[in-house]
Design an enzyme around this catalytic site. Structure first.
Site, PDB file in Angstrom:
ATOM      1  N   ASN A  17      -7.635  -0.946  -7.263  1.00  0.00           N
ATOM      2  CA  ASN A  17      -7.452  -0.227  -5.997  1.00  0.00           C
ATOM      3  C   ASN A  17      -6.376   0.830  -6.256  1.00  0.00           C
ATOM      4  OD1 ASN A  17      -6.986   0.636  -3.411  1.00  0.00           O
ATOM      5  ND2 ASN A  17      -6.484  -1.393  -2.582  1.00  0.00           N
ATOM      6  N   ARG A  34     -12.229  -0.071  -5.579  1.00  0.00           N
ATOM      7  CA  ARG A  34     -12.241   0.319  -4.182  1.00  0.00           C
ATOM      8  C   ARG A  34     -12.396   1.836  -4.109  1.00  0.00           C
ATOM      9  NH1 ARG A  34      -7.797  -1.058   0.195  1.00  0.00           N
ATOM     10  NH2 ARG A  34      -9.055  -0.593   2.002  1.00  0.00           N
ATOM     11  N   HIS A  55     -11.816   0.634   6.531  1.00  0.00           N
ATOM     12  CA  HIS A  55     -11.399  -0.783   6.478  1.00  0.00           C
ATOM     13  C   HIS A  55     -12.604  -1.730   6.431  1.00  0.00           C
ATOM     14  CE1 HIS A  55      -7.306   0.417   8.383  1.00  0.00           C
ATOM     15  NE2 HIS A  55      -7.156   0.228   7.081  1.00  0.00           N
ATOM     16  N   HIS A 110      -7.466  -4.894  12.396  1.00  0.00           N
ATOM     17  CA  HIS A 110      -6.816  -4.768  11.087  1.00  0.00           C
ATOM     18  C   HIS A 110      -5.556  -3.931  11.303  1.00  0.00           C
ATOM     19  CE1 HIS A 110      -6.838  -4.186   6.576  1.00  0.00           C
ATOM     20  NE2 HIS A 110      -5.996  -3.239   6.984  1.00  0.00           N
ATOM     21  N   ARG A 152       0.562   7.754  10.782  1.00  0.00           N
ATOM     22  CA  ARG A 152      -0.525   8.575  11.346  1.00  0.00           C
ATOM     23  C   ARG A 152      -0.601   8.346  12.851  1.00  0.00           C
ATOM     24  NH1 ARG A 152      -4.952   6.006   7.519  1.00  0.00           N
ATOM     25  NH2 ARG A 152      -3.228   4.950   6.473  1.00  0.00           N
ATOM     26  N   ASP A 186       7.811   1.042   9.502  1.00  0.00           N
ATOM     27  CA  ASP A 186       7.599  -0.388   9.277  1.00  0.00           C
ATOM     28  C   ASP A 186       7.876  -1.165  10.562  1.00  0.00           C
ATOM     29  OD1 ASP A 186       7.962  -3.163   8.517  1.00  0.00           O
ATOM     30  OD2 ASP A 186       8.000  -2.433   6.439  1.00  0.00           O
ATOM     31  N   ARG A 239       8.505  -4.154  11.077  1.00  0.00           N
ATOM     32  CA  ARG A 239       9.658  -5.071  10.999  1.00  0.00           C
ATOM     33  C   ARG A 239      10.952  -4.358  11.385  1.00  0.00           C
ATOM     34  NH1 ARG A 239       7.603  -7.054   5.251  1.00  0.00           N
ATOM     35  NH2 ARG A 239       7.057  -4.856   5.321  1.00  0.00           N
ATOM     36  N   GLU A 296      -9.320  -7.909   0.780  1.00  0.00           N
ATOM     37  CA  GLU A 296     -10.280  -6.873   0.398  1.00  0.00           C
ATOM     38  C   GLU A 296     -10.639  -6.964  -1.085  1.00  0.00           C
ATOM     39  OE1 GLU A 296      -7.301  -4.680   2.405  1.00  0.00           O
ATOM     40  OE2 GLU A 296      -8.749  -3.273   3.204  1.00  0.00           O
TER      41      GLU A 296
HETATM   42  P1  ADP Z   1      -1.349  -1.761   3.741  1.00  0.00           P
HETATM   43  O1  ADP Z   1      -2.157  -2.685   2.873  1.00  0.00           O
HETATM   44  O2  ADP Z   1      -2.156  -0.925   4.672  1.00  0.00           O
HETATM   45  O3  ADP Z   1      -0.251  -1.033   3.055  1.00  0.00           O
HETATM   46  P2  ADP Z   1      -0.406  -4.175   4.998  1.00  0.00           P
HETATM   47  O4  ADP Z   1      -1.624  -4.776   5.567  1.00  0.00           O
HETATM   48  O5  ADP Z   1       0.233  -4.828   3.823  1.00  0.00           O
HETATM   49  O6  ADP Z   1      -0.573  -2.636   4.776  1.00  0.00           O
HETATM   50  O7  ADP Z   1       0.677  -4.086   6.176  1.00  0.00           O
HETATM   51  C1  ADP Z   1       1.927  -3.539   5.930  1.00  0.00           C
HETATM   52  C2  ADP Z   1       2.691  -3.489   7.218  1.00  0.00           C
HETATM   53  O8  ADP Z   1       2.737  -4.799   7.804  1.00  0.00           O
HETATM   54  C3  ADP Z   1       4.146  -3.123   7.003  1.00  0.00           C
HETATM   55  O9  ADP Z   1       4.327  -1.744   7.090  1.00  0.00           O
HETATM   56  C4  ADP Z   1       4.835  -3.818   8.135  1.00  0.00           C
HETATM   57  O10 ADP Z   1       4.957  -2.883   9.188  1.00  0.00           O
HETATM   58  C5  ADP Z   1       3.899  -4.891   8.586  1.00  0.00           C
HETATM   59  N1  ADP Z   1       4.485  -6.238   8.487  1.00  0.00           N
HETATM   60  C6  ADP Z   1       4.502  -7.064   7.428  1.00  0.00           C
HETATM   61  N2  ADP Z   1       5.147  -8.222   7.734  1.00  0.00           N
HETATM   62  C7  ADP Z   1       5.533  -8.120   9.022  1.00  0.00           C
HETATM   63  C8  ADP Z   1       6.241  -8.951   9.941  1.00  0.00           C
HETATM   64  N3  ADP Z   1       6.683 -10.152   9.599  1.00  0.00           N
HETATM   65  N4  ADP Z   1       6.456  -8.481  11.181  1.00  0.00           N
HETATM   66  C9  ADP Z   1       6.018  -7.273  11.564  1.00  0.00           C
HETATM   67  N5  ADP Z   1       5.354  -6.436  10.753  1.00  0.00           N
HETATM   68  C10 ADP Z   1       5.108  -6.841   9.502  1.00  0.00           C
END
Ligand code: ADP
Length: 394
Positions: free
Chosen positions: A8, A91, A179, A206, A239, A281, A283, A377
């Site tokens: 990927n 992918r 997705h 998702h 985005r 993020d 978090r 995935e």
């Molecule tokens: P991608 O594969 O699209 O990069 P992910 O599915 O791994 O993304 O998701 C990443 C996002 O998930 C992070 O940017 C974060 O915002 C969010 N995330 C991960 N853990 C937590 C959590 N415990 N609480 C809130 N958001 C979280």
């Protein structure tokens, strides 16, 4: 052991997994990535038990771009013993108007996939780079392309068209949706864990750094929130999601922004990051007391609720709602708030089950079952790759 490699590749990271092909099915053996390409390149890989197989930093000028990252990953992969590589599954974000299924790649297919670069300029060239390199180095190992768009391919024209002159549809300006590998995986997983739901009507959310929702009936996609590109639909990390095209015109015509500057803004500076001014993020936003962080979360939850309602309308009602990806799998507070937005559809959250991240997080009397299911995935790509290999040798 016979093995499949899943790749990927993106602009700043190259992720890979090795699956053993056993009689009992596929088994993950190695999971790794090179991140920070061109900035702080770092190769990391782990075994499924979490033990570290490699953790190595590179100078930015050594792993400066995707081709050098692929070479570094390949050098390390070649040191692994005990695997006989049977195929590589890639992918590929865009399958364009043509591909409804994964496809075995040859020169003609590669040329066609390259012609979709204009449809996904930020993804497709990166997805194709490792295919080219693998075909040049290992021409005898089958390469399989698995598409993010393919799962939505069966949408009828009234669903996947825009109200634009016909010629644009004909040249490929359509609502493709993305997705798809995640939705397909969740749909298969539901068959195992909730067969009574899997054949019915449900929405999968998702919610990762990219975010979308999909409405499924009988395991098939009937509607989704992303469209021609992965910019549409829900607000995401960087985005904006759905945006009046008049905003884009305003930025170009009134503010004098170049098309490139608008593209950078919409892909990298908008969404939760732009609205909060704090972070992309979730978090960080949840942990912040900045009112703009709160606004960004409120907006995200509001738009998730609005889109869930739209998809429920497309299905004429829903039996279940599934949370997946980074935010969906890990954030109990966001799940709780989104569940609230679909209470009018009959969803009733079990707060204790939600807090500890159970698979089923709704109460027994909830009319809409609420699930948390981790997506995979890469496993979906491995399954497709194996199925294609088997169909070739049948
Ligand atoms: P991608 O594969 O699209 O990069 P992910 O599915 O791994 O993304 O998701 C990443 C996002 O998930 C992070 O940017 C974060 O915002 C969010 N995330 C991960 N853990 C937590 C959590 N415990 N609480 C809130 N958001 C979280």
């Amino acid at each position: 052991m016979d093995a499949l490699l899943v790749v990927n590749a993106g602009s700043s990271s190259l992720k890979f997994q090795i699956f053993g092909v056993l009689d009992a099915g596929l088994e993950l053996r190695v999971k790794g990535q090179i991140g920070g390409i061109g900035t702080r390149p770092r190769l990391q890989a782990k075994a499924p038990d979490g033990s570290v197989l490699v953790d190595r930093n590179f100078e930015p000028d050594v792993v400066s771009d995707l081709p050098t990252a692929i070479a570094a990953a390949r050098d390390w992969l070649l040191t692994l013993e005990g695997f006989t590589l049977r195929a590589v599954g890639h992918r590929v974000v865009h399958g364009g108007p043509d591909y409804a299924e994964p496809v075995l790649i040859d020169a003609a297919v590669l040329e066609r996939l390259a012609s979709y670069q204009d449809l996904a300029p930020l993804h497709q060239p990166y997805n194709l780079a490792p295919i080219r390199q693998a075909m040049a180095i290992n021409p005898d190992v089958p390469q399989v392309a698995c598409f993010d768009t393919a799962f939505h391919h069966g949408h009828p024209e009234e669903v996947n068209c825009y109200a634009m002159p016909r010629r644009f549809y004909d040249e490929g300006v359509r609502r493709y949706g993305f997705h798809g590998l995640s939705y397909e995986y969740i749909s298969q997983r539901l068959r195992d864990v909730a067969p009574q739901i899997a054949g019915g009507r449900f929405v999968v959310a998702h919610l990762g750094s990219g975010a979308s929702m999909c409405a499924l009936r009988g395991g098939h996609s009937v509607e989704t929130t992303m469209g021609f590109t992965a910019l549409d639909g829900l607000p995401m990390g960087t985005r904006p999601g759905q945006l009046d095209p008049g905003v884009v015109l305003y930025l170009i015509l009134q503010r004098g922004m170049s098309a490139q500057a608008v593209s950078d803004l919409l892909y990298h500076e908008a969404g939760l990051k732009g609205l909060s001014g704090v972070s992309n993020d979730m978090r960080d936003l949840l942990g912040s007391d900045d009112p703009h962080a709160k606004l960004a979360i409120d907006h995200f939850v509001y738009r998730c609720g609005l889109n869930a309602g739209m998809l429920a309308a497309a299905l004429g009602g829903i039996d279940a709602f599934v949370f997946t990806a980074g935010v969906g799998e890990n954030s109990a507070p966001i799940r709780a708030r989104i569940a609230d937005t679909i209470a009018w559809l009959g969803a009733e959250l079990d707060p204790a089950a939600n807090e500890i991240g159970e698979m089923l997080i709704s109460t027994p009397k909830s009319r809409v079952a609420l699930y948390v299911l981790p997506t995979d995935e890469e496993l979906m790509i491995a399954r497709h790759t194996l199925a294609l290999l088997k169909s070739r040798s049948a």
